[in-house]
Motif scaffolding. Sequence first.
Motif, mmCIF file in Angstrom:
data_model
loop_
_atom_site.group_PDB
_atom_site.id
_atom_site.type_symbol
_atom_site.label_atom_id
_atom_site.label_comp_id
_atom_site.label_asym_id
_atom_site.label_seq_id
_atom_site.Cartn_x
_atom_site.Cartn_y
_atom_site.Cartn_z
ATOM 1 N N ILE A 11 0.894 -1.166 0.000
ATOM 2 C CA ILE A 11 0.000 0.000 0.000
ATOM 3 C C ILE A 11 0.930 1.212 0.000
ATOM 4 N N TYR A 12 0.690 2.120 -0.928
ATOM 5 C CA TYR A 12 1.650 3.182 -1.192
ATOM 6 C C TYR A 12 1.464 4.365 -0.250
ATOM 7 N N TYR A 13 2.567 4.969 0.129
ATOM 8 C CA TYR A 13 2.518 6.165 0.989
ATOM 9 C C TYR A 13 1.890 7.315 0.231
ATOM 10 N N HIS A 19 4.117 7.132 -9.247
ATOM 11 C CA HIS A 19 5.184 7.208 -10.253
ATOM 12 C C HIS A 19 5.401 5.829 -10.859
ATOM 13 N N GLY A 21 7.513 3.592 -10.411
ATOM 14 C CA GLY A 21 7.837 2.517 -9.458
ATOM 15 C C GLY A 21 6.565 1.860 -8.936
ATOM 16 N N HIS A 22 5.650 2.689 -8.407
ATOM 17 C CA HIS A 22 4.363 2.140 -7.941
ATOM 18 C C HIS A 22 3.651 1.434 -9.092
ATOM 19 N N THR A 25 4.886 -2.249 -9.922
ATOM 20 C CA THR A 25 4.429 -3.306 -9.004
ATOM 21 C C THR A 25 2.947 -3.589 -9.234
ATOM 22 N N ASP A 50 -1.184 3.780 2.204
ATOM 23 C CA ASP A 50 -0.642 3.759 3.564
ATOM 24 C C ASP A 50 -0.655 5.210 4.034
ATOM 25 N N TRP A 230 4.334 1.055 10.389
ATOM 26 C CA TRP A 230 4.560 -0.188 9.643
ATOM 27 C C TRP A 230 3.689 -1.346 10.146
ATOM 28 N N TYR A 237 -3.212 -6.193 4.792
ATOM 29 C CA TYR A 237 -3.443 -7.367 3.952
ATOM 30 C C TYR A 237 -4.469 -8.301 4.591
ATOM 31 N N GLY A 258 8.571 -4.312 -3.471
ATOM 32 C CA GLY A 258 9.902 -3.901 -3.904
ATOM 33 C C GLY A 258 10.931 -4.339 -2.872
ATOM 34 N N GLU A 260 13.181 -2.941 -1.158
ATOM 35 C CA GLU A 260 13.543 -2.139 0.012
ATOM 36 C C GLU A 260 12.653 -2.429 1.224
ATOM 37 N N ILE A 261 11.544 -3.149 1.002
ATOM 38 C CA ILE A 261 10.658 -3.423 2.127
ATOM 39 C C ILE A 261 10.561 -4.928 2.414
ATOM 40 N N HIS A 287 10.824 -7.526 -5.959
ATOM 41 C CA HIS A 287 11.483 -7.151 -7.204
ATOM 42 C C HIS A 287 12.490 -6.030 -6.954
ATOM 43 N N PHE A 289 14.575 -2.411 -8.653
ATOM 44 C CA PHE A 289 14.120 -1.040 -8.905
ATOM 45 C C PHE A 289 14.335 -0.589 -10.347
ATOM 46 N N TYR A 290 13.583 0.403 -10.711
ATOM 47 C CA TYR A 290 13.842 1.100 -11.960
ATOM 48 C C TYR A 290 14.922 2.134 -11.725
HETATM 49 N N1 MSP Z 1 3.909 2.313 2.472
HETATM 50 C C1 MSP Z 1 5.016 1.462 2.271
HETATM 51 C C2 MSP Z 1 4.564 0.024 1.986
HETATM 52 C C3 MSP Z 1 3.688 -0.562 3.026
HETATM 53 S S1 MSP Z 1 3.146 -2.148 2.567
HETATM 54 C C4 MSP Z 1 2.441 -2.763 3.936
HETATM 55 C C5 MSP Z 1 5.840 1.953 1.108
HETATM 56 N N2 MSP Z 1 5.230 2.757 0.221
HETATM 57 S S2 MSP Z 1 5.920 3.450 -1.066
HETATM 58 O O1 MSP Z 1 4.955 4.383 -1.561
HETATM 59 O O2 MSP Z 1 7.191 3.943 -0.750
HETATM 60 O O3 MSP Z 1 6.005 2.324 -2.155
HETATM 61 C C6 MSP Z 1 7.083 1.447 -2.162
HETATM 62 C C7 MSP Z 1 6.926 0.478 -3.311
HETATM 63 O O4 MSP Z 1 6.808 1.186 -4.559
HETATM 64 C C8 MSP Z 1 8.123 -0.411 -3.518
HETATM 65 O O5 MSP Z 1 8.120 -1.512 -2.629
HETATM 66 C C9 MSP Z 1 7.938 -0.825 -4.952
HETATM 67 O O6 MSP Z 1 6.889 -1.735 -5.042
HETATM 68 C C10 MSP Z 1 7.500 0.493 -5.573
HETATM 69 N N3 MSP Z 1 8.652 1.311 -5.978
HETATM 70 C C11 MSP Z 1 8.992 2.532 -5.503
HETATM 71 N N4 MSP Z 1 10.065 2.999 -6.202
HETATM 72 C C12 MSP Z 1 10.434 2.099 -7.125
HETATM 73 C C13 MSP Z 1 11.367 2.076 -8.194
HETATM 74 N N5 MSP Z 1 12.239 3.052 -8.422
HETATM 75 N N6 MSP Z 1 11.349 1.000 -9.017
HETATM 76 C C14 MSP Z 1 10.443 -0.013 -8.883
HETATM 77 N N7 MSP Z 1 9.554 -0.016 -7.895
HETATM 78 C C15 MSP Z 1 9.620 0.922 -6.901
HETATM 79 O O7 MSP Z 1 6.986 1.598 1.027
#
Ligand code: MSP
Length: 470
Positions: A11-13, A19, A21-22, A25, A50, A230, A237, A258, A260-261, A287, A289-290
């Motif tokens: 779930i994205y912040y 962008h 990256g999001h 996925t 998130d 977190w 989920y 991704g 990093e998590i 996975h 990163f780009y």
């Molecule tokens: N909110 C947390 C996730 C909580 S899940 C319980 C978070 N959010 S985020 O907005 O930062 O999104 C992270 C995710 O975005 C990465 O895990 C990945 O899926 C995707 N990406 C963000 N930047 C990316 C790239 N540059 N390349 C590919 N995917 C990337 O972390």
Amino acid sequence: MANKFYITTPIYYVNDVPHIGHTCTTIAADIIARYHKILGDEVFFLTGTDEHGAKVAEAAAKEGLTPQEFTDKVSRTFSNIWPKLNISFDYFIRTTNPQHKKIVQEILEKIYQKGDIYKSKYKGLYCIGCEKYITESELVDGRCPLHPNRQVCEQEEENYFFRLSKYIPELIAAIEDEKNPLHYQIEPEGKRQEVLSRLKAGVNDLSISRAEVSWGIPLPWDQAQTIYVWVDALLNYYTATKIVNKENFWPANLHLIGKEILWFHTVIWQALLLAADIALPKEIFAHSFYLIDGQKMSKSLGNVISPEELLAKFGVDGTRYLIAYSFPSLTDSDVSWNKFKEKYNADLANGLGNLAARIARLAEKSALKFSLGESLSFSPEVQEGVKNFRFDEALNFIWTQIAKENKRINEKKPWELSGEELKEFLGESVKKIRQIAFDLQPFMPQTAEKISNQFQGPVIKSEKPLFPRI
Ligand code: MSP
């Protein structure tokens, strides 16, 4: 009975807008979700936002909005863009959802009652960008390597701790032993190794509440503290299945994330579930990163690629194709506008679009009738590619079929054929393009549908080009 398949994205912040990256996925999850639906599985596909924590509160303050106003606004940028990319999510969860909050509190209360949460003092460096404590040894030039534009802050607080260390032996066994009833798969293999060696090096308990952060879910037994963002986020989920009465889908089959998590999704998440007596998910795939033109994507470099820009240039299926093809499954993937444009023109305008147009023209001109009653299924190469998260390999296979068919047409010159010979030749071409359309469904659903409608017979006609050249 149909198999159940539950797949999630992070779930994205909401401190940031969507962008590439999001987008990657989410498109990857959609490809897998659609693939399973076509196989006949019953799919539940979850994504969302998130919305709590220091980082989001800070971004809201910067815009002069209350955190709730701000999260309402930014969350919509995510829930609005996904349908435009034909993302077939079944539910969009927001962590500010009151039902989510209530279930999170119930779970924390349960873990607390069990004795797995205790109060203690913590002093350390915190990275608001990551929303986590960071050790001195992780710093690069005194900064978090993932967020070099931010300063880490020293924090000392009395808060609540989760007995993470208690669960480490169980987690190691669950990861290592495929026969362990708690077994879960971590992929790719390198990431599994990484998690295991970190687990074996020893793990401290985890601070799971904050006195200083008010934008969060209060701890049920101590309202002066909020639940660590977190812990709140990971539980989405599970809470989502309760909110929409899909409890029968638990445990999740696949958390796509991704790299990093990884730690949060393969250690902290499972320990919390064990403590709460909830079944563990089956598989986590992390996975890479780009990179954009060889560089990290960042606002300060001004190289951020948005899904809106991709859509405007390449359309829905063009975007889905380019993202799927460049998906960073095992290593970082270097992309650029130029590479995207070239790939689009070569593979879509020329390759696929051209082949479909060619066969349609020949079929139309022949005035033949085609009877097509065959039942199709995915090519084994496409199945393999999707299973291994190697969308590039699946697509390469499909494009090899496209090239082969183009070559066959060039060599056989059907415009010089007639009668039975022509009928047989074109019948074969139509079969080929229908198989290509079938294999393309998870990746490019609209295009696949257009092609299979165009070539369903008995009469086949030319249509507008599928992909205009750029
Ligand atoms: N909110 C947390 C996730 C909580 S899940 C319980 C978070 N959010 S985020 O907005 O930062 O999104 C992270 C995710 O975005 C990465 O895990 C990945 O899926 C995707 N990406 C963000 N930047 C990316 C790239 N540059 N390349 C590919 N995917 C990337 O972390």
